[in-house]
Write an enzyme that holds these catalytic residues in place. Sequence first.
Site, PDB file in Angstrom:
ATOM      1  CD  GLU A  50      74.245  50.232 -67.285  1.00  0.00           C
ATOM      2  OE1 GLU A  50      74.376  50.877 -68.316  1.00  0.00           O
ATOM      3  OE2 GLU A  50      73.561  50.617 -66.313  1.00  0.00           O
ATOM      4  CB  CYS A  62      71.659  48.285 -58.323  1.00  0.00           C
ATOM      5  SG  CYS A  62      70.241  48.442 -59.397  1.00  0.00           S
ATOM      6  CB  CYS A 121      63.139  46.178 -69.832  1.00  0.00           C
ATOM      7  SG  CYS A 121      61.720  45.876 -68.748  1.00  0.00           S
ATOM      8  CB  CYS A 171      58.590  52.233 -67.867  1.00  0.00           C
ATOM      9  SG  CYS A 171      57.851  50.811 -67.038  1.00  0.00           S
ATOM     10  CB  CYS A 231      62.615  53.151 -67.962  1.00  0.00           C
ATOM     11  SG  CYS A 231      63.884  51.908 -67.663  1.00  0.00           S
ATOM     12  CB  CYS A 289      69.183  51.594 -64.061  1.00  0.00           C
ATOM     13  SG  CYS A 289      68.440  50.343 -64.997  1.00  0.00           S
TER      14      CYS A 289
HETATM   15  N1  SAH Z   1      61.521  46.444 -63.898  1.00  0.00           N
HETATM   16  C1  SAH Z   1      61.685  46.625 -62.501  1.00  0.00           C
HETATM   17  C2  SAH Z   1      63.123  46.837 -62.042  1.00  0.00           C
HETATM   18  C3  SAH Z   1      64.000  47.764 -62.855  1.00  0.00           C
HETATM   19  S1  SAH Z   1      63.701  49.482 -62.766  1.00  0.00           S
HETATM   20  C4  SAH Z   1      60.790  47.737 -62.010  1.00  0.00           C
HETATM   21  O1  SAH Z   1      60.140  48.378 -62.836  1.00  0.00           O
HETATM   22  O2  SAH Z   1      60.693  47.937 -60.810  1.00  0.00           O
HETATM   23  C5  SAH Z   1      64.220  49.985 -61.177  1.00  0.00           C
HETATM   24  C6  SAH Z   1      63.615  51.331 -60.761  1.00  0.00           C
HETATM   25  O3  SAH Z   1      64.215  52.436 -61.459  1.00  0.00           O
HETATM   26  C7  SAH Z   1      62.137  51.416 -61.065  1.00  0.00           C
HETATM   27  O4  SAH Z   1      61.406  51.952 -60.005  1.00  0.00           O
HETATM   28  C8  SAH Z   1      62.129  52.319 -62.277  1.00  0.00           C
HETATM   29  O5  SAH Z   1      60.886  52.854 -62.474  1.00  0.00           O
HETATM   30  C9  SAH Z   1      63.198  53.312 -61.923  1.00  0.00           C
HETATM   31  N2  SAH Z   1      63.674  54.109 -63.060  1.00  0.00           N
HETATM   32  C10 SAH Z   1      63.764  53.745 -64.350  1.00  0.00           C
HETATM   33  N3  SAH Z   1      64.208  54.761 -65.110  1.00  0.00           N
HETATM   34  C11 SAH Z   1      64.428  55.795 -64.287  1.00  0.00           C
HETATM   35  C12 SAH Z   1      64.910  57.129 -64.473  1.00  0.00           C
HETATM   36  N4  SAH Z   1      65.269  57.579 -65.674  1.00  0.00           N
HETATM   37  N5  SAH Z   1      65.006  57.919 -63.384  1.00  0.00           N
HETATM   38  C13 SAH Z   1      64.682  57.460 -62.158  1.00  0.00           C
HETATM   39  N6  SAH Z   1      64.232  56.218 -61.917  1.00  0.00           N
HETATM   40  C14 SAH Z   1      64.094  55.397 -62.972  1.00  0.00           C
END
Ligand code: SAH
Length: 382
Positions: free
Chosen positions: A109, A122, A129, A133, A136, A357
């Site tokens: 995306e 973005c 990934c 996390c 996520c 995302c």
């Molecule tokens: N891997 C990288 C970039 C991708 S995530 C990183 O971790 O920074 C981009 C941002 O979106 C990160 O800060 C991540 O923690 C956040 N993110 C992921 N899932 C989310 C969610 N469900 N709600 C809000 N932010 C989220």
Amino acid sequence: MQDIPVQTDIATAGKTVPEATNLLGLDREGLEQFFLDMGEKKFRATQVMKWIHQLGVTDFEDMNNLSKDLRRQLAEKASIDNLEVARDLLSSDGTRKWLLKLADGNHIEAVFIPEDDRGTLCVSSQVGCALDCSFCSTGRQGFNRNLTSAEIISQVWLASQLLEEEKKPGRKITNVVMMGMGEPLLNFDNVVRAIRIMMDDFAYGLSKRRVTVSTAGVVPAMDRIGDILDMRLAVSLHATNDALRDELVPVNRKYPLKELMAACRRFIDKQNTRTRITFEYVMLDGVNDRPEHARELIRLLKGIPTLMNLIPFNPFEASGYSTSSRKAVAKFSEILQNAGMTTVTRKTRGEDIDAACGQLAGQIEDKSRRHRRFAEPRFGME
Ligand code: SAH
């Protein structure tokens, strides 16, 4: 929400030539080498970059400052292949999101987020990934593969072209954030190559202040990228102590907070111009959003020039978390601001198009391989 019909002429733009070099993903140096290898002059690189990235031309025949013979040779040896637009969604708040299909059938995306003074794209760096996390949606899908530099820059190419077609003011990419699917620092070389194209004056000409790489904290790669690029860095912090961060951002078990903070300080020292690090902090109800967490955060970031980004958690099915109350976020923000920390609470955008995302791609992959994980999490591949 508006589902914009996909134009197949753009979706399939470019010629597919077997074994051809896709010029879309070559940075200036790579293109110069490509032309030198053909026995051509180096300056062909900037001419072709301009055609591709600034004029949106994907047919060598149209590049009329190249000789007929060179155009014929390029048509044989090279291609300009973009991703296929699978879905094109416009939110009522102006956010536009593309679901893009890769040649191997995977989906990623890209999202355009318009604001008063800028337009941010973005961009994704990987399919899935590996960092897992816990909050996520992309992390839940597991890791599939790295994107090539062409697949990364194609997101910028397509978005620029499709936004230009809207012919509306304020619909231009002024900033790029590598905050889409994937961990950019675990796809190091391709991400660096794509950023070089974004920053090249013969391509997108974005300044170093307008390109941000976001990382969950892959410490050795933070050092490496600081050595070779001037750009903005965002660090996904989300927790203020190792016990909680180990749980939310498991790469913390490999690179704990002390090492991460030291890497942030080194990064700041290396940059040519004074810069701040953006810290992202997703607000999870009852998990990391209490006043004592805010106070711990102030102690943790002491001495690091900080732009704090509080992100309302974007819920998705079976995530197990919920969004912090407005009151909790306001209180948290107030404590940070009173301590002199620049703090911004991010607005949730494009809710009606699942712009959080990874959600849309996740739904597609889920349908075909439910519950399948691509790979075990792997940390620190650098
Ligand atoms: N891997 C990288 C970039 C991708 S995530 C990183 O971790 O920074 C981009 C941002 O979106 C990160 O800060 C991540 O923690 C956040 N993110 C992921 N899932 C989310 C969610 N469900 N709600 C809000 N932010 C989220």
